[in-house]
Write an enzyme that holds these catalytic residues in place. Structure first.
Site, PDB file in Angstrom:
ATOM      1  NE  ARG A 231      16.830 -63.185   0.059  1.00 58.01           N
ATOM      2  CZ  ARG A 231      17.454 -64.651   0.250  1.00 58.01           C
ATOM      3  NH1 ARG A 231      18.507 -64.640   0.423  1.00 58.01           N
ATOM      4  NH2 ARG A 231      16.599 -65.712   0.457  1.00 58.01           N
ATOM      5  N   GLY A 232      15.755 -63.524   3.747  1.00 56.60           N
ATOM      6  CA  GLY A 232      15.996 -64.908   4.212  1.00 56.60           C
ATOM      7  C   GLY A 232      15.686 -64.701   5.413  1.00 56.60           C
ATOM      8  CB  ALA A 233      13.332 -66.832   7.661  1.00 55.18           C
TER       9      ALA A 233
ATOM     10  CD  GLN B 260      13.887 -64.233  -3.751  1.00 57.44           C
ATOM     11  OE1 GLN B 260      13.517 -64.618  -4.911  1.00 57.44           O
ATOM     12  NE2 GLN B 260      13.258 -63.626  -2.813  1.00 57.44           N
TER      13      GLN B 260
ATOM     14  NE  ARG C  41      10.388 -59.433   3.094  1.00 58.26           N
ATOM     15  CZ  ARG C  41      10.994 -60.246   2.662  1.00 58.26           C
ATOM     16  NH1 ARG C  41      12.051 -60.609   2.933  1.00 58.26           N
ATOM     17  NH2 ARG C  41      10.187 -61.042   1.828  1.00 58.26           N
TER      18      ARG C  41
ATOM     19  CG  ASN D  32      10.608 -71.710   1.555  1.00 56.87           C
ATOM     20  OD1 ASN D  32      11.266 -70.726   2.015  1.00 56.87           O
ATOM     21  ND2 ASN D  32      10.806 -72.189   0.603  1.00 56.87           N
ATOM     22  CE  LYS D  33      10.475 -65.589  -1.735  1.00 49.22           C
ATOM     23  NZ  LYS D  33       9.833 -64.194  -1.408  1.00 49.22           N
TER      24      LYS D  33
ATOM     25  CG  ASP E 245      10.443 -67.592   4.900  1.00 52.85           C
ATOM     26  OD1 ASP E 245      10.427 -68.105   3.756  1.00 52.85           O
ATOM     27  OD2 ASP E 245      10.972 -66.338   5.065  1.00 52.85           O
TER      28      ASP E 245
HETATM   29  O1  MRU Z   1      11.633 -62.841   0.263  1.00 49.43           O
HETATM   30  P1  MRU Z   1      12.805 -63.707   0.939  1.00 49.43           P
HETATM   31  O2  MRU Z   1      13.942 -63.849  -0.130  1.00 49.43           O
HETATM   32  O3  MRU Z   1      13.335 -63.283   2.005  1.00 49.43           O
HETATM   33  O4  MRU Z   1      12.486 -65.022   1.042  1.00 49.43           O
HETATM   34  C1  MRU Z   1      13.291 -66.137   1.445  1.00 49.43           C
HETATM   35  C2  MRU Z   1      12.715 -67.492   1.632  1.00 49.43           C
HETATM   36  O5  MRU Z   1      11.650 -67.892   1.158  1.00 49.43           O
HETATM   37  C3  MRU Z   1      13.701 -68.560   2.031  1.00 49.43           C
HETATM   38  O6  MRU Z   1      13.464 -69.675   1.666  1.00 49.43           O
HETATM   39  C4  MRU Z   1      13.459 -68.745   3.714  1.00 49.43           C
HETATM   40  O7  MRU Z   1      13.780 -67.453   4.235  1.00 49.43           O
HETATM   41  C5  MRU Z   1      14.498 -69.872   4.309  1.00 49.43           C
HETATM   42  S1  MRU Z   1      15.900 -68.898   4.407  1.00 49.43           S
HETATM   43  C6  MRU Z   1      17.221 -70.048   5.284  1.00 49.43           C
END
Ligand code: MRU
Length: 370
Positions: free
Chosen positions: A46-48, A193, A86, A244-245, A234
């Site tokens: 996970r993570g963009a 996370q 996603r 973002n999250k 994201d």
């Molecule tokens: O749902 P996730 O864990 O994929 O969400 C991740 C985030 O929101 C991060 O802050 C974002 O992707 C930046 S990662 C460099």
């Protein structure tokens, strides 16, 4: 010790299963592209930026199944599988587009060559992401003061990228520059996370970290215990609004209330110029079970309504600056982002206008004397 988030190894995609951290370090090996798509959907990775790289590698893996015939149709199907995993992080779509362009450029070549070139494209995205994070780190570290306590949300570290991290990259770079910093990591309900991944990464790097629940941020800001906020993104809309999250927006409002700088660290691949404003960003709704249960334990009554938006949008005006690998975008974010993302030179006055400037100043002085 560097974390190996995702790797291409002998025609397979290997990734650390982030759902099991910090308790267990398990590496999954995928040889089928459908498994990679599933891994993105199920949050193994996970993570963009990390899911962008995973999609690239997954497509390269799927390309191994392409047979001469209707190549374009089969490749399109492959890309659509990843596009359906996603919806919010634009890096995923950016990576798919890049693989599509590599395919279009090379589809006239023998299938073996085409497969090799697609593999190379995916590996290039991986390496470029690490390089971008290092540059972001350098730009961002300059904004962090010695002795700072940095609040971060979710995980924007090595685990969320191909390596080093965006927000955690800035924190790592500040530390490497000799700054004595510490981190307040928000746990990030419901998927945790922050607690499971950010705290784990920082502990491994021996960067002082204190874990707090998300609703403690206001208290620490009010007591003057937060020097700045640094988060990842994201998707960044053309006007500088940032998805973002979930929970990020609340931190931004609080930071504004307490006059604390709020920084976003994101590579240019996260900037979506086709998306004018934040409200146009699709927000993923994740399973209710992530809220009703903490791991296997049910924490809410059965049968109630549950909402689980995975991201929120922070309006551009609450953001002090966006740190990219091409430099730091400051207010007005829309204009500076456009310049950084398109590589367009800063608009300079034309010769005629420049020549008129001293003349204008003289006129203004005369006007004031009158
Ligand atoms: O749902 P996730 O864990 O994929 O969400 C991740 C985030 O929101 C991060 O802050 C974002 O992707 C930046 S990662 C460099």
């Amino acid at each position: 010790m560097a974390v190996r988030t995702i790797e291409w190894r002998n025609g397979s995609v290997v990734m650390i299963d982030q759902r099991l951290l910090p308790a267990r370090e398990v590496y999954r090996v995928y040889r089928d592209y459908r498994e990679v798509a599933r891994a993105i959907k199920d949050m193994v990775i996970r993570g963009a930026p990390a899911i962008g790289v995973a999609a690239g590698m997954g497509i390269a893996l799927g390309a191994r199944t392409l047979r001469p015939g209707d190549l374009a149709r089969d490749f399109d199907r492959l890309c659509r599988t990843f596009a359906a995993t996603r919806p919010t992080a634009v890096n995923l779509f950016w990576a798919i587009d890049r693989m599509r362009r590599a395919f279009t450029r090379n589809q006239h070549r023998p299938v073996d060559t085409l497969r090799t070139l697609l593999e190379r494209e995916a590996l290039a995205m991986h390496d470029e992401d690490v390089a971008a994070n290092r540059l972001m780190g350098q730009h961002g570290a300059a904004l962090i003061e010695d002795g700072a306590t940095i609040l971060t949300h979710c995980n924007a570290g090595a685990l969320a990228t191909a390596g080093y991290g965006t927000a955690l990259g800035v924190i790592r770079a500040a530390r490497e520059a000799g700054k004595r910093i510490s981190v307040l990591a928000c746990e990030t309900r419901p998927f945790l996370q922050g607690a499971r991944l950010t705290a784990w990464e920082l502990k491994r790097d021996r960067i002082p970290v204190t874990l707090i629940t998300d609703n403690m941020a206001a208290h620490f800001m009010q007591r003057g215990k937060v020097s700045c906020v640094v988060v990842g993104a994201d998707r960044v809309a053309a006007n500088g609004d940032v998805a973002n999250k979930i929970g990020t927006y609340a931190h931004a409002v609080l930071a504004h209330r307490h006059a604390i700088p709020f920084y976003v660290a994101a590579p240019i691949s996260t900037v979506d110029l086709a998306c004018a404003r934040g409200e146009q960003i699709p927000i993923e709704e994740r399973p209710a079970r992530e809220v009703s249960h903490v791991f296997e334990r049910q924490v809410a009554p059965s049968g109630i309504k549950i909402a689980n938006p995975a991201f929120d949008v922070t309006p551009s005006e609450l953001i002090t600056a966006i740190i990219t690998e091409r430099g730091v975008a400051r207010q007005p974010l829309g204009r500076t982002l456009m310049r950084l993302a398109t590589g367009a030179a800063q608009p300079r006055p034309t010769r005629a206008v420049a020549a008129r400037k001293p003349e204008r100043r003289r006129e203004a002085r005369k006007e004031r004397r009158r």
